[in-house]
Write a protein that holds these residues in place. Structure first.
Motif, short mmCIF file in Angstrom:
data_model
loop_
_atom_site.label_atom_id
_atom_site.label_comp_id
_atom_site.label_asym_id
_atom_site.label_seq_id
_atom_site.Cartn_x
_atom_site.Cartn_y
_atom_site.Cartn_z
N MET A 140 0.83 -1.21 0.00
CA MET A 140 0.00 0.00 0.00
C MET A 140 0.86 1.26 0.00
O MET A 140 0.56 2.23 -0.71
N ALA A 141 1.94 1.24 0.78
CA ALA A 141 2.82 2.41 0.85
C ALA A 141 3.53 2.66 -0.49
O ALA A 141 3.85 3.80 -0.83
N ALA A 142 3.77 1.59 -1.24
CA ALA A 142 4.45 1.74 -2.53
C ALA A 142 3.54 2.31 -3.60
O ALA A 142 4.03 2.85 -4.61
N HIS A 143 2.22 2.22 -3.42
CA HIS A 143 1.28 2.63 -4.46
C HIS A 143 0.37 3.78 -4.03
O HIS A 143 -0.57 4.12 -4.74
N GLY A 144 0.66 4.37 -2.89
CA GLY A 144 -0.17 5.48 -2.41
C GLY A 144 0.34 5.98 -1.08
O GLY A 144 1.48 5.67 -0.69
N PRO A 145 -0.47 6.73 -0.37
CA PRO A 145 -0.05 7.22 0.94
C PRO A 145 0.26 6.06 1.88
O PRO A 145 -0.45 5.05 1.89
N ALA A 146 1.32 6.20 2.66
CA ALA A 146 1.65 5.15 3.63
C ALA A 146 0.53 5.04 4.66
O ALA A 146 0.14 6.04 5.27
N PRO A 147 -0.03 3.85 4.86
CA PRO A 147 -1.11 3.71 5.83
C PRO A 147 -0.65 4.06 7.24
O PRO A 147 0.50 3.84 7.61
N VAL A 148 -1.58 4.57 8.02
CA VAL A 148 -1.33 4.86 9.42
C VAL A 148 -1.17 3.53 10.17
O VAL A 148 -1.84 2.54 9.87
N VAL A 149 -0.25 3.51 11.14
CA VAL A 149 -0.05 2.35 11.99
C VAL A 149 -0.25 2.78 13.43
O VAL A 149 0.30 3.80 13.86
N ILE A 150 -1.02 2.00 14.20
CA ILE A 150 -1.21 2.29 15.62
C ILE A 150 -1.07 1.00 16.40
O ILE A 150 -1.56 -0.05 15.99
N ASP A 151 -0.38 1.09 17.53
CA ASP A 151 -0.12 -0.08 18.36
C ASP A 151 -1.18 -0.19 19.45
O ASP A 151 -1.50 0.80 20.12
N SER A 152 -1.72 -1.39 19.62
CA SER A 152 -2.76 -1.57 20.63
C SER A 152 -2.27 -1.24 22.03
O SER A 152 -3.06 -0.81 22.88
N ALA A 153 -0.98 -1.41 22.29
CA ALA A 153 -0.45 -1.08 23.61
C ALA A 153 -0.58 0.41 23.89
O ALA A 153 -0.85 0.83 25.02
N ASP A 154 -0.39 1.25 22.86
CA ASP A 154 -0.54 2.70 23.03
C ASP A 154 -1.99 3.06 23.30
O ASP A 154 -2.27 3.98 24.09
N ILE A 155 -2.91 2.34 22.67
CA ILE A 155 -4.34 2.62 22.90
C ILE A 155 -4.70 2.26 24.33
O ILE A 155 -5.36 3.05 25.04
N ARG A 156 -4.28 1.11 24.79
CA ARG A 156 -4.63 0.70 26.15
C ARG A 156 -3.92 1.56 27.20
O ARG A 156 -4.47 1.77 28.28
N ARG A 157 -2.76 2.06 26.88
CA ARG A 157 -2.02 2.89 27.84
C ARG A 157 -2.73 4.22 28.08
O ARG A 157 -2.80 4.71 29.21
N ASP A 158 -3.27 4.81 27.03
CA ASP A 158 -3.94 6.10 27.15
C ASP A 158 -4.94 6.22 26.00
O ASP A 158 -4.63 6.82 24.96
N PRO A 159 -6.13 5.63 26.15
CA PRO A 159 -7.07 5.60 25.03
C PRO A 159 -7.42 6.97 24.47
O PRO A 159 -7.48 7.14 23.25
#
Length: 242
Positions: A140-159
């Motif tokens: 996907m990054a090679a053919h368009g905008p690089a997709p957003v990545v989010i780690d579940s640990a960051d969500i659980r740490r501070d939603p």
């Protein structure tokens, strides 16, 4: 707000159902739960729980799934698509994803392996999706905008902080409504929720920060070690939550 179709790509046991609950709680979002699951089971022959019920609940051909994923529902400006990367088998054309806002949800492989094995025993590496997730992100990054990545640990740490950062990254309004939802099954859940969604059905919001990683041994430890390079590669692109 302009119409938006958000595709959230993860492997199993990645906080994916809680994230679907979070987006559904916004009030402006219609959710779709793992729409390629039936096709995946038919093609792989895997003996997943509720296999026959899953197959009966969805189109058998992946091409027949696409119309529901490429048109935003008329009554909601946002469509949230919960996808499992391992469901996207070789030979499936992913060109349709270019019209979506693609996000990759990731989780530490030790935690995923421990959680999945508690449900179904020692998995095949492909079932956990780490290799496929990293390959899809690169494509996907090679053919368009690089997709957003989010780690579940960051969500659980501070939603609140993590979801504010995510909403900013994908250009939708943040709302505190994303932090809570009613307990119980939801209308958008797939039929497999009766087996897999017991914990999230008891929840009314995100669980707190995760404790120390599980101590794995033997084949399960070896499996997590094999998956770690793919996780670390995609994790290097994750949102940095201030």
């Amino acid at each position: 707000m302009a119409e938006r179709r958000i595709a959230m790509w993860s492997g199993p046991r990645n906080l994916s159902t809680a994230m679907m609950r979070s987006f559904a709680a916004r009030g402006d979002c219609a959710c779709v739960d793992e729409p390629f699951y039936a096709h995946y089971l038919l093609q792989t022959g895997l003996p997943h729980p509720m296999r026959d019920a899953v197959i009966a609940s969805q189109p058998a051909r992946w091409q027949d799934v696409l119309p529901a994923l490429t048109v935003t529902p008329p009554d909601r400006p946002i469509q949230y698509q919960k996808h499992m990367v391992q469901h996207m088998l070789p030979g499936m054309d992913l060109g349709w994803t270019a019209g979506l806002t693609n996000v990759f949800l990731i989780r530490d492989p030790e935690r995923v392996a421990a959680s999945f094995s508690a449900k179904r025993g020692l998995p095949d590496p492909a079932e956990l999706g780490f290799y496929r997730q990293w390959r899809m992100w690169q494509d996907m990054a090679a053919h368009g905008p690089a997709p957003v990545v989010i780690d579940s640990a960051d969500i659980r740490r501070d939603p609140a902080r993590a979801l504010q950062a995510l909403c900013a990254a994908i250009d939708i309004p943040w709302t505190p409504a994303m932090l809570a939802w009613p307990a119980g099954a939801q209308a958008c859940d797939g039929v497999w929720g009766a087996v897999w969604y017991d914990a999230v059905n008891r929840s009314t919001g995100f669980a707190g920060p995760e404790g120390p990683p599980p101590s794995l041994e033997g084949p399960l430890a070896a499996l997590a070690a094999r998956l770690r390079p793919s996780y670390e590669a995609i994790a290097s692109h994750r949102l940095r939550i201030a």
